[in-house]
Structure formats: structure tokens, C-alpha cells
Design a protein around this motif. Structure first.
Motif, PDB file in Angstrom:
ATOM      1  N   ASP A   1     111.291  17.814  77.291  1.00 34.46           N
ATOM      2  CA  ASP A   1     110.662  17.492  78.582  1.00 34.46           C
ATOM      3  C   ASP A   1     111.664  17.623  79.727  1.00 34.46           C
ATOM      4  OD1 ASP A   1     108.016  17.123  78.070  1.00 34.46           O
ATOM      5  OD2 ASP A   1     108.119  14.966  77.813  1.00 34.46           O
ATOM      6  N   TYR A   2     112.901  17.214  79.495  1.00 32.50           N
ATOM      7  CA  TYR A   2     113.922  17.318  80.546  1.00 32.50           C
ATOM      8  C   TYR A   2     114.145  18.774  80.936  1.00 32.50           C
ATOM      9  CZ  TYR A   2     118.382  16.937  82.994  1.00 32.50           C
ATOM     10  OH  TYR A   2     119.379  17.023  83.926  1.00 32.50           O
ATOM     11  N   MET A   3     114.246  19.650  79.937  1.00 33.64           N
ATOM     12  CA  MET A   3     114.475  21.067  80.219  1.00 33.64           C
ATOM     13  C   MET A   3     113.299  21.681  80.980  1.00 33.64           C
ATOM     14  SD  MET A   3     116.242  22.374  76.647  1.00 33.64           S
ATOM     15  CE  MET A   3     116.273  24.093  77.205  1.00 33.64           C
ATOM     16  N   ILE A   4     112.086  21.353  80.547  1.00 34.61           N
ATOM     17  CA  ILE A   4     110.904  21.932  81.193  1.00 34.61           C
ATOM     18  C   ILE A   4     110.737  21.394  82.605  1.00 34.61           C
ATOM     19  CG2 ILE A   4     108.384  22.050  81.107  1.00 34.61           C
ATOM     20  CD1 ILE A   4     108.642  21.933  78.026  1.00 34.61           C
ATOM     21  N   ASN A   5     110.846  20.075  82.776  1.00 35.82           N
ATOM     22  CA  ASN A   5     110.599  19.451  84.081  1.00 35.82           C
ATOM     23  C   ASN A   5     111.684  19.754  85.103  1.00 35.82           C
ATOM     24  OD1 ASN A   5     108.241  18.293  83.081  1.00 35.82           O
ATOM     25  ND2 ASN A   5     109.260  16.382  82.499  1.00 35.82           N
ATOM     26  N   ASN A   6     112.893  20.132  84.626  1.00 35.54           N
ATOM     27  CA  ASN A   6     113.989  20.431  85.543  1.00 35.54           C
ATOM     28  C   ASN A   6     114.289  21.926  85.651  1.00 35.54           C
ATOM     29  OD1 ASN A   6     115.389  17.711  86.468  1.00 35.54           O
ATOM     30  ND2 ASN A   6     114.733  17.450  84.332  1.00 35.54           N
ATOM     31  N   GLY A   7     113.393  22.755  85.136  1.00 38.58           N
ATOM     32  CA  GLY A   7     113.495  24.183  85.332  1.00 38.58           C
ATOM     33  C   GLY A   7     114.575  24.890  84.529  1.00 38.58           C
ATOM     34  N   TYR A   8     115.036  24.281  83.417  1.00 36.34           N
ATOM     35  CA  TYR A   8     116.046  24.932  82.598  1.00 36.34           C
ATOM     36  C   TYR A   8     115.434  25.947  81.623  1.00 36.34           C
ATOM     37  CZ  TYR A   8     119.394  21.527  84.343  1.00 36.34           C
ATOM     38  OH  TYR A   8     120.200  20.779  85.158  1.00 36.34           O
ATOM     39  N   GLY A   9     114.143  26.013  81.596  1.00 31.96           N
ATOM     40  CA  GLY A   9     113.447  26.978  80.758  1.00 31.96           C
ATOM     41  C   GLY A   9     111.958  26.809  80.949  1.00 31.96           C
ATOM     42  N   SER A  10     111.203  27.881  80.787  1.00 25.23           N
ATOM     43  CA  SER A  10     109.754  27.767  80.890  1.00 25.23           C
ATOM     44  C   SER A  10     109.226  26.964  79.702  1.00 25.23           C
ATOM     45  CB  SER A  10     109.117  29.159  80.893  1.00 25.23           C
ATOM     46  OG  SER A  10     109.302  29.784  79.631  1.00 25.23           O
ATOM     47  N   ARG A  11     108.003  26.505  79.821  1.00 25.71           N
ATOM     48  CA  ARG A  11     107.413  25.739  78.724  1.00 25.71           C
ATOM     49  C   ARG A  11     107.363  26.585  77.455  1.00 25.71           C
ATOM     50  NH1 ARG A  11     103.666  23.867  81.318  1.00 25.71           N
ATOM     51  NH2 ARG A  11     104.461  21.764  81.615  1.00 25.71           N
ATOM     52  N   GLY A  12     106.966  27.860  77.589  1.00 32.98           N
ATOM     53  CA  GLY A  12     106.898  28.727  76.423  1.00 32.98           C
ATOM     54  C   GLY A  12     108.257  28.958  75.779  1.00 32.98           C
ATOM     55  N   ALA A  13     109.288  29.201  76.598  1.00 36.17           N
ATOM     56  CA  ALA A  13     110.636  29.426  76.067  1.00 36.17           C
ATOM     57  C   ALA A  13     111.150  28.203  75.337  1.00 36.17           C
ATOM     58  CB  ALA A  13     111.583  29.809  77.201  1.00 36.17           C
ATOM     59  N   CYS A  14     110.881  27.023  75.889  1.00 29.68           N
ATOM     60  CA  CYS A  14     111.332  25.788  75.233  1.00 29.68           C
ATOM     61  C   CYS A  14     110.593  25.553  73.922  1.00 29.68           C
ATOM     62  CB  CYS A  14     111.150  24.599  76.166  1.00 29.68           C
ATOM     63  SG  CYS A  14     112.322  24.585  77.546  1.00 29.68           S
ATOM     64  N   ARG A  15     109.304  25.856  73.899  1.00 26.12           N
ATOM     65  CA  ARG A  15     108.557  25.707  72.643  1.00 26.12           C
ATOM     66  C   ARG A  15     109.152  26.610  71.561  1.00 26.12           C
ATOM     67  NH1 ARG A  15     107.056  21.362  74.660  1.00 26.12           N
ATOM     68  NH2 ARG A  15     105.088  21.196  75.794  1.00 26.12           N
TER      69      ARG A  15
ATOM     70  N   PHE B   1     107.478  35.231  63.833  1.00 29.35           N
ATOM     71  CA  PHE B   1     106.158  35.521  64.397  1.00 29.35           C
ATOM     72  C   PHE B   1     105.884  34.610  65.595  1.00 29.35           C
ATOM     73  CE2 PHE B   1     101.596  35.410  64.842  1.00 29.35           C
ATOM     74  CZ  PHE B   1     101.191  36.701  64.525  1.00 29.35           C
ATOM     75  N   PHE B   2     106.232  33.339  65.466  1.00 26.10           N
ATOM     76  CA  PHE B   2     105.995  32.392  66.550  1.00 26.10           C
ATOM     77  C   PHE B   2     106.780  32.786  67.796  1.00 26.10           C
ATOM     78  CE2 PHE B   2     106.802  28.503  68.957  1.00 26.10           C
ATOM     79  CZ  PHE B   2     105.529  27.953  69.041  1.00 26.10           C
ATOM     80  N   VAL B   3     108.035  33.164  67.623  1.00 28.14           N
ATOM     81  CA  VAL B   3     108.881  33.527  68.764  1.00 28.14           C
ATOM     82  C   VAL B   3     108.323  34.741  69.499  1.00 28.14           C
ATOM     83  CG1 VAL B   3     111.152  34.433  69.395  1.00 28.14           C
ATOM     84  CG2 VAL B   3     110.971  32.463  67.876  1.00 28.14           C
ATOM     85  N   PHE B   4     107.792  35.708  68.770  1.00 29.45           N
ATOM     86  CA  PHE B   4     107.285  36.932  69.395  1.00 29.45           C
ATOM     87  C   PHE B   4     105.966  36.709  70.133  1.00 29.45           C
ATOM     88  CE2 PHE B   4     110.373  39.318  66.905  1.00 29.45           C
ATOM     89  CZ  PHE B   4     110.670  40.382  67.759  1.00 29.45           C
ATOM     90  N   PHE B   5     105.100  35.847  69.630  1.00 29.82           N
ATOM     91  CA  PHE B   5     103.726  35.815  70.138  1.00 29.82           C
ATOM     92  C   PHE B   5     103.289  34.485  70.757  1.00 29.82           C
ATOM     93  CE2 PHE B   5     103.674  39.043  66.694  1.00 29.82           C
ATOM     94  CZ  PHE B   5     103.407  40.145  67.487  1.00 29.82           C
ATOM     95  N   ALA B   6     104.103  33.454  70.714  1.00 31.02           N
ATOM     96  CA  ALA B   6     103.703  32.166  71.286  1.00 31.02           C
ATOM     97  C   ALA B   6     103.716  32.209  72.814  1.00 31.02           C
ATOM     98  CB  ALA B   6     104.629  31.056  70.789  1.00 31.02           C
ATOM     99  N   SER B   7     103.013  31.268  73.431  1.00 32.32           N
ATOM    100  CA  SER B   7     102.973  31.145  74.884  1.00 32.32           C
ATOM    101  C   SER B   7     102.929  29.665  75.241  1.00 32.32           C
ATOM    102  CB  SER B   7     101.736  31.848  75.452  1.00 32.32           C
ATOM    103  OG  SER B   7     101.557  31.534  76.823  1.00 32.32           O
ATOM    104  N   GLY B   8     103.453  29.323  76.413  1.00 29.69           N
ATOM    105  CA  GLY B   8     103.397  27.942  76.878  1.00 29.69           C
ATOM    106  C   GLY B   8     102.372  27.721  77.961  1.00 29.69           C
ATOM    107  N   GLU B   9     101.582  28.756  78.278  1.00 31.07           N
ATOM    108  CA  GLU B   9     100.630  28.676  79.385  1.00 31.07           C
ATOM    109  C   GLU B   9      99.222  28.329  78.908  1.00 31.07           C
ATOM    110  OE1 GLU B   9     101.818  28.878  82.413  1.00 31.07           O
ATOM    111  OE2 GLU B   9     103.782  29.208  81.487  1.00 31.07           O
ATOM    112  N   VAL B  10      98.473  27.616  79.755  1.00 33.19           N
ATOM    113  CA  VAL B  10      97.061  27.364  79.474  1.00 33.19           C
ATOM    114  C   VAL B  10      96.339  28.707  79.432  1.00 33.19           C
ATOM    115  CG1 VAL B  10      94.936  26.303  80.318  1.00 33.19           C
ATOM    116  CG2 VAL B  10      97.118  25.104  80.579  1.00 33.19           C
ATOM    117  N   GLN B  11      95.577  28.947  78.371  1.00 30.26           N
ATOM    118  CA  GLN B  11      94.891  30.219  78.212  1.00 30.26           C
ATOM    119  C   GLN B  11      93.651  30.284  79.101  1.00 30.26           C
ATOM    120  OE1 GLN B  11      96.389  32.754  75.938  1.00 30.26           O
ATOM    121  NE2 GLN B  11      97.843  31.236  76.701  1.00 30.26           N
ATOM    122  N   TRP B  12      93.318  31.500  79.550  1.00 23.76           N
ATOM    123  CA  TRP B  12      92.238  31.673  80.522  1.00 23.76           C
ATOM    124  C   TRP B  12      90.906  31.138  80.026  1.00 23.76           C
ATOM    125  CZ3 TRP B  12      88.034  34.600  79.128  1.00 23.76           C
ATOM    126  CH2 TRP B  12      88.210  35.438  78.018  1.00 23.76           C
ATOM    127  N   TRP B  13      90.661  31.191  78.708  1.00 20.14           N
ATOM    128  CA  TRP B  13      89.378  30.769  78.166  1.00 20.14           C
ATOM    129  C   TRP B  13      89.238  29.246  78.075  1.00 20.14           C
ATOM    130  CZ3 TRP B  13      91.224  28.342  73.915  1.00 20.14           C
ATOM    131  CH2 TRP B  13      92.346  28.874  73.285  1.00 20.14           C
TER     132      TRP B  13
END
Length: 488
Positions: free
Chosen positions: A326-340, A451-463
Motif C-alpha cells: 500500500d505504501y508503494m502504491i499510494n506514494n507513487g513508487y509503482g503502479s498498482r499492477g506493477a506492485c501486484r 504467466f501472471f507477470v506477463f498478463f496481469a493488470s492492476g486496473e479496473v476492467q471496462w466491463w
């Protein structure tokens, strides 16, 4: 084309919400209702995993007449222990998608009450069924427990999607998921101590059944499916939660966009991540007591205490990784997806390396072997900030359904893993055979992480913001655009 349009709309919507300064916003009382819900869900998982784990320890006493000084304690000659241990997952995989859909449509509060009642009742029946029907009777109880516990994780993710504000998602999520470790820490030594005592192993199942009944009473009084359903929540806390999640409107009426879910690569990334986690974790959870008893030569009480040590590390590290994430995401040290992706890799690759190392250590390297087990289980806590919470990132509205799909399908590996142990480890005292099991688990960990590293995302999906009709219209428009482009 329309996917991008929807994505842009989502980004614009999120941009509007991000104008709220959550650092200065009145979040309600210091001990908010969301923390009480988090504590109750933590206890739910602690009790659930306690009921899973107690058989892994008790089965040693159930099949060995030297563990208790009381000659009247019944013991059984079973040669299918790994099959008995895997039977829980036969029921566990069946109802999870259904549980996710039911929780989203009708709310999760009373589903959890009913599921815990059935789960606790089946737990208390194990000694009776073992006496009447042998290992088959125990497997019947375990299948019923699996069916009822299949409601737990989808319901928990649905609840977190309603109760966990985005800035606190990793922390609250990891607190809840740390119940897995806490339940294991408590259960292993308690079950080992009781099983080795004069009263023997049967009371351990009665004890955990009573604890489950106690939880469902407390949950019925203080639990709620959403902030809008809770009678005691303040307006400030409710606004803070709902504005963060963008859930001011009722989300239970939207149809589930099944096609969009099953064709989403980020969703498949969480499913594959769950595959690897369940293979490795179920192997360790069900087989560590047996491995420490047969290979490392620990007695019943020492076995249960040392078997719990890795899960103490898991419990501690879960809080550490949650705070850091949470610290990394909330302080801009990485995107949510990168941190996941980062934390998922930490939680799988380091334990995989520890398992390989464990397999090649000499038999007399007891201290180092225990250290490797502690690393393999403890560092695995990082996946709580990886695929586990990622389903809520992708779709707060449908997170319970996503978890039902991923957890339900991936737990087929929780069945397969113990059965492979039964097939490969024909001599439980032969460390070379156990080495094969550890190397297989490590390979599965690493392959699924890639597989997770290549295809995961941290963003809310459009659907997440549309219903099934809109999804079909969107897909039709996309198809028409492609056809027109082809003609042109």
C-alpha cells in the motif's frame, strides 16, 4: 475500438473520484465498522483453515496407537491418508462460482451463517463417522466441509469489494488473508497437544466445531453485506468507502458479463496465479506434518509445534508485505499492477527456491531444513498482495465471482497435489521421493508466476461498469468495426 472507449470512460470516471483528498477526508471513527468487518473475516478464515488443518495433524494420531497414553483412544489402520486429506477439496471446488454469484445477487451475510453452520456440524461428526464408516466416513464429512467452505473465499472477496477502500485495499486484504496463517499457527500445536494427551484426538474436532458456531452467532449480530446494510456505520465512514469504490449506486442488479470475464487475459492471469499458489500451498499444508514425522523424525508434540513455525512467519510477513504494498502504491513508487506482479513473484519464486533447496539438503541438516520450510511458507505471504487481492482491482463489483472461478478451478490442483504425493512417495521415510514433490511444486510456482507477470493488470476492467447487454452490444460493435475495416 469500443473497448478503448469504455476504458477511457473508466479512466475519466476514476479521475473524477481521485479529486477527493482521502488523506484529509473524514473517514469516521478511528475504530470504523470496516475494521470490525475485517476482523470478523480474519476470524472466519482462521477458523476455516483451523478445521482444514486439524485433520492433517490429527490423522497422525488417528493412525498411530503410540501417540496417546490412553489405550482406549481409537486408532485405525488406513493406507489412504493422502486420499483422506485430499477429500476436502472434492467438495471445495464445486460451488465456488455459484457462491460468488449468490453473494453478489442476494448478499453474503446469511450465506456465511449457513455455510459456517454446515461446516462446523460436519467437523463435529468426524469422530463418529470414523468409528462407523472408517476412512470413508471421514471423507464424507470432509467433502461436506469442502462444499460449505466453498462459500467462504468468494463471499470474502465480495465483502472486500464492498468494504475495503482503495487506499487501504492491500492492508485490509492481507489482514483478512492472514487468518489463513493464524488459524494454522493455533491449530497445529493445539491439535498436537490434545491428540497426544490422555483425552486423545476426538475432542479436537468438537472444539473447532464449537468455535465455528460461536463465530456465526457474532457474525449474525455484527456482520453486514455492505456499508449500506449496516445499521451502526456513520455517514462519514460510509461516504469514504463508497466514494473510494465508486459504489454509491446499487451494484447487485447488474447482470454478470460472463463472456467478457472469460475472455479477459488479466482475469486468466489471476486464475493461473491461483493454480500455482494452490498447488504449492496445499502440498505444504497437508504434507508438512507427515514429512516432519517420517523424514525429520519429530514426535507428535514437537511435530505440531515446528509445523506451525512456518505459518507464524506467514502471519507476520502478511502484515509486512501488506503495509509495503500500500505504501508503494499510494506514494507513487509503482503502479498498482506493477506492485501486484512484484509481490506475486516474491511470494512464489522465493518459496520455490526454498523448496528445491530443502529437497537437496542432507537428512541430518534439521535446523536448515526447518529454516527452508519457514521461508517456503512465510515468504509466500506476498501473494496476498499479488493475485489474491488483484481480483478486487480488476472488478470490485464482480470480485466474488472472479474469486469463485479462480479458487474453484485452481483447487483441482489441491486435490491432485496430495494424490501425487500418494503416488510418488511410496516410502514416506525416503527423502529422495519427497525431493521430487518439492521440485514439482517449485516448477509450478515459477511457471504460473511467469504467466501472471506477463498478463496481469492492476486496473479496473471496462466491463466492471456495464451489464451483460452492454457487453454484447460492445462486442457486436467491435465485430462490425473490424468487418468494415476489412472491407475498406
Amino acid at each position: 475500438m469500443s473497448n478503448n472507449t469504455n476504458g477511457a470512460k473508466m479512466e475519466n470516471g476514476n479521475a473524477g473520484k481521485s479529486e477527493i483528498d482521502y488523506d484529509t477526508l473524514d473517514k469516521g471513527p478511528r475504530l470504523g465498522i470496516r475494521y470490525i468487518i475485517t476482523l470478523l473475516l480474519f476470524l472466519l478464515l482462521a477458523i476455516a483453515y483451523g478445521m482444514r488443518v486439524n485433520l492433517s495433524v490429527a490423522i497422525v494420531a488417528m493412525t498411530d496407537n503410540t501417540t496417546s497414553a490412553n489405550p482406549d483412544i481409537p486408532t485405525y489402520d488406513w493406507d489412504n491418508k493422502s486420499v483422506v486429506l485430499s477429500s476436502f477439496f472434492w467438495g471445495y471446488i464445486v460451488l465456488q462460482v455459484f457462491a460468488g454469484q449468490m453473494g453478489r445477487t442476494y448478499g453474503t451475510k446469511w450465506l456465511l451463517v449457513g455455510a459456517m453452520f454446515i461446516n462446523s456440524s460436519a467437523c463435529m461428526l468426524i469422530p463418529v463417522m470414523a468409528a462407523w464408516l472408517g476412512s470413508g466416513g471421514v471423507m464424507i464429512c470432509r467433502v461436506v466441509q469442502g462444499l460449505s467452505q466453498g462459500f467462504f473465499f468468494p463471499s470474502i472477496h465480495t465483502l472486500l469489494g464492498q468494504w475495503a477502500p482503495v487506499p487501504e485495499r492491500s492492508r485490509l486484504g492481507t489482514v483478512v488473508f492472514s487468518g489463513v496463517a493464524f488459524g494454522t499457527i493455533i491449530t497445529m500445536p493445539v491439535t498436537g497437544f490434545i491428540s497426544a494427551s490422555w483425552i486423545g484426538w476426538p475432542p479436537t474436532f468438537y472444539l473447532f466445531g464449537l468455535v465455528g458456531y460461536s463465530w456465526l452467532i457474532v457474525w449474525a449480530i455484527f456482520g453486514a453485506s455492505s456499508p449500506a446494510d449496516h445499521k451502526s456505520i456513520t455517514k462519514e465512514e460510509r461516504f469514504y468507502i463508497e466514494s473510494s469504490l465508486g459504489q454509491e449506486q446499487n451494484t447487485q442488479t447488474a447482470k454478470t458479463p460472463w463472456k467478457a470475464i472469460f475472455t479477459s487475459l488479466p482475469v486468466w492471469a489471476t486464475i493461473v496465479g491461483a493454480f500455482g499458489q494452490n498447488w504449492g500451498y496445499s502440498t505444504l499444508l497437508t504434507e508438512i506434518p507427515n514429512y516432519m514425522n517420517k523424514v525429520m523424525k519429530f514426535d507428535m508434540q514437537s511435530n505440531s509445534l515446528l509445523s506451525a513455525a512456518p505459518y507464524l512467519a506467514l502471519f507476520i510477513f502478511s502484515f509486512v508485505f501488506g503495509q509495503i504494498s500500500d505504501y508503494m502504491i499510494n506514494n507513487g513508487y509503482g503502479s498498482r499492477g506493477a506492485c501486484r506482479k512484484l509481490f506475486h513473484s516474491i511470494g512464489t519464486c522465493i518459496p520455490g527456491a526454498a523448496l528445491v533447496t530443502l529437497g537437496f539438503l542432507p537428512e541430518d541438516a534439521t535446523t536448515l531444513s526447518v529454516t527452508m520450510l519457514v521461508i517456503a511458507v512465510g515468504i509466500n505471504a506476498a501473494v496476498f498482495c499479488g493475485f489474491q487481492v488483484n481480483v478486487i482491482d480488476l472488478s470490485p463489483k464482480f470480485s466474488g465471482i472472479l474469486m469463485g472461478i479462480g479458487n474453484g478451478s485452481s483447487n483441482t490442483f489441491s486435490i491432485i497435489a496430495p494424490l501425487i504425493v500418494q503416488l510418488v512417495v511410496t516410502d514416506e521415510t525416503n527423502k529422495a521421493l519427497w525431493r521430487t514433490i518439492f521440485v514439482i511444486a517449485a516448477c509450478v510456482y515459477v511457471a504460473t508466476d511467469i504467466f501472471f507477470v506477463f498478463f496481469a493488470s492492476g486496473e479496473v476492467q471496462w466491463w466492471d461498469s456495464v451489464d451483460e447487454t452492454d457487453v454484447e452490444r460492445n462486442n457486436d460493435a467491435t465485430s462490425d468495426n473490424r468487418n468494415n475495416s476489412t472491407k475498406t
